[in-house]
Design a protein around this motif. Sequence first.
Motif, mmCIF file in Angstrom:
data_model
loop_
_atom_site.group_PDB
_atom_site.id
_atom_site.type_symbol
_atom_site.label_atom_id
_atom_site.label_comp_id
_atom_site.label_asym_id
_atom_site.label_seq_id
_atom_site.Cartn_x
_atom_site.Cartn_y
_atom_site.Cartn_z
ATOM 1 N N ILE A 59 0.852 -1.181 0.000
ATOM 2 C CA ILE A 59 0.000 0.000 0.000
ATOM 3 C C ILE A 59 0.891 1.235 0.000
ATOM 4 O O ILE A 59 1.885 1.299 0.736
ATOM 5 N N ILE A 60 0.566 2.217 -0.838
ATOM 6 C CA ILE A 60 1.295 3.481 -0.886
ATOM 7 C C ILE A 60 0.636 4.456 0.087
ATOM 8 O O ILE A 60 -0.578 4.670 0.034
ATOM 9 N N ILE A 61 1.436 5.032 0.964
ATOM 10 C CA ILE A 61 0.934 5.960 1.979
ATOM 11 C C ILE A 61 1.548 7.333 1.751
ATOM 12 O O ILE A 61 2.753 7.455 1.514
ATOM 13 N N PHE A 62 0.707 8.366 1.805
ATOM 14 C CA PHE A 62 1.166 9.750 1.635
ATOM 15 C C PHE A 62 0.461 10.598 2.675
ATOM 16 O O PHE A 62 -0.764 10.578 2.768
ATOM 17 N N ILE A 79 -3.133 5.936 -0.370
ATOM 18 C CA ILE A 79 -3.496 6.611 -1.622
ATOM 19 C C ILE A 79 -3.360 5.717 -2.852
ATOM 20 O O ILE A 79 -3.677 6.144 -3.959
ATOM 21 N N GLY A 80 -2.908 4.493 -2.678
ATOM 22 C CA GLY A 80 -2.746 3.628 -3.830
ATOM 23 C C GLY A 80 -2.062 2.329 -3.470
ATOM 24 O O GLY A 80 -1.879 2.011 -2.295
ATOM 25 N N PHE A 81 -1.683 1.576 -4.494
ATOM 26 C CA PHE A 81 -0.946 0.340 -4.244
ATOM 27 C C PHE A 81 0.091 0.123 -5.334
ATOM 28 O O PHE A 81 0.043 0.718 -6.414
ATOM 29 N N PHE A 82 1.026 -0.750 -5.005
ATOM 30 C CA PHE A 82 2.173 -1.032 -5.858
ATOM 31 C C PHE A 82 2.469 -2.518 -5.742
ATOM 32 O O PHE A 82 2.327 -3.095 -4.666
ATOM 33 N N GLY A 84 4.808 -4.370 -11.537
ATOM 34 C CA GLY A 84 3.484 -4.821 -11.924
ATOM 35 C C GLY A 84 2.514 -3.663 -12.095
ATOM 36 O O GLY A 84 2.032 -3.383 -13.189
ATOM 37 N N ASN A 85 2.247 -2.962 -11.010
ATOM 38 C CA ASN A 85 1.322 -1.825 -11.021
ATOM 39 C C ASN A 85 1.820 -0.734 -10.084
ATOM 40 O O ASN A 85 2.372 -1.027 -9.015
ATOM 41 N N ILE A 86 1.647 0.491 -10.480
ATOM 42 C CA ILE A 86 1.745 1.635 -9.573
ATOM 43 C C ILE A 86 0.458 2.419 -9.786
ATOM 44 O O ILE A 86 0.324 3.141 -10.779
ATOM 45 N N CYS A 87 -0.503 2.237 -8.891
ATOM 46 C CA CYS A 87 -1.823 2.852 -9.048
ATOM 47 C C CYS A 87 -2.100 3.801 -7.893
ATOM 48 O O CYS A 87 -1.980 3.402 -6.726
ATOM 49 N N ILE A 88 -2.481 5.012 -8.222
ATOM 50 C CA ILE A 88 -2.740 6.050 -7.219
ATOM 51 C C ILE A 88 -4.133 6.619 -7.450
ATOM 52 O O ILE A 88 -4.530 6.849 -8.596
ATOM 53 N N GLY A 138 3.541 14.024 -8.757
ATOM 54 C CA GLY A 138 4.914 13.518 -8.802
ATOM 55 C C GLY A 138 5.172 12.320 -7.918
ATOM 56 O O GLY A 138 6.312 11.847 -7.839
ATOM 57 N N ILE A 139 4.142 11.796 -7.264
ATOM 58 C CA ILE A 139 4.353 10.680 -6.341
ATOM 59 C C ILE A 139 4.729 9.410 -7.106
ATOM 60 O O ILE A 139 5.691 8.714 -6.751
ATOM 61 N N GLY A 140 3.973 9.102 -8.163
ATOM 62 C CA GLY A 140 4.297 7.926 -8.969
ATOM 63 C C GLY A 140 5.675 8.017 -9.594
ATOM 64 O O GLY A 140 6.422 7.032 -9.627
ATOM 65 N N THR A 141 6.032 9.198 -10.073
ATOM 66 C CA THR A 141 7.364 9.401 -10.650
ATOM 67 C C THR A 141 8.450 9.189 -9.603
ATOM 68 O O THR A 141 9.483 8.563 -9.875
ATOM 69 N N THR A 142 8.221 9.675 -8.389
ATOM 70 C CA THR A 142 9.186 9.490 -7.310
ATOM 71 C C THR A 142 9.368 8.013 -6.988
ATOM 72 O O THR A 142 10.494 7.543 -6.779
ATOM 73 N N ILE A 143 8.278 7.251 -6.971
ATOM 74 C CA ILE A 143 8.365 5.811 -6.729
ATOM 75 C C ILE A 143 9.201 5.146 -7.818
ATOM 76 O O ILE A 143 10.087 4.330 -7.534
#
Length: 199
Positions: A113-116, A121-124, A136-140, A148-153
């Motif tokens: 789980i992506i936490i901000f 806020i999403g999963f990876f 596999g997936n970066i979904c926000i 810019g969160i997905g780009t940072t990941i």
Amino acid sequence: NKALRENLFLKDGYIVVKFDLKTKYQSGSNNWDYLQYMGPEAMNEGENTGDLILNNTKYSLRTITEKDYDFIYQVKKDAYKKYVEMNFGEWKDELQREFFKIFMEKFKEGARIIIFQRIDIGFFNECETDYIYEIGNICIIPKYQNQGIGTTILQDIIKKHADKEIRLQYFKQNPVRKLYERLGFRQCGETEYHYQMKK
């Protein structure tokens, strides 16, 4: 605040504020919600000074539990429904939930789980071997996209796994290609519905 502006500088890609612990800076700006102290290691020994990071792309990851499944399903649905409908027709929820069960059984060990700002806020998810790292997936969720969160990941993945070939794929209708190319990915194949890239 003139004194504050004079103490702004860049450090490791972040905007950093040099501050004096004896001084209080006040601002009505909502941007101050993003201030994050680097921790004791940032303190100058013997002085009441340190670094304060102004960082609106800081995130963290946590291991998923079964309680997260409904959230992950909804995030995937928000991200992919339009592409599924473009390629396969109407999104049938019952059928997609069956696909989702299979997906979770196969990839749950590599899912996070992506936490901000303390909010989910999403999963990876990832899949890794000795020589290959696959994204596999970066979904926000929509509210937190285009910040810019997905780009940072992605940038963090590239740094962490620089010794491996990194692979990903995406629906052909997804306009994300330019981002991937900017980060150094190049197309290496395609299926009927996806482009495949590697770095």
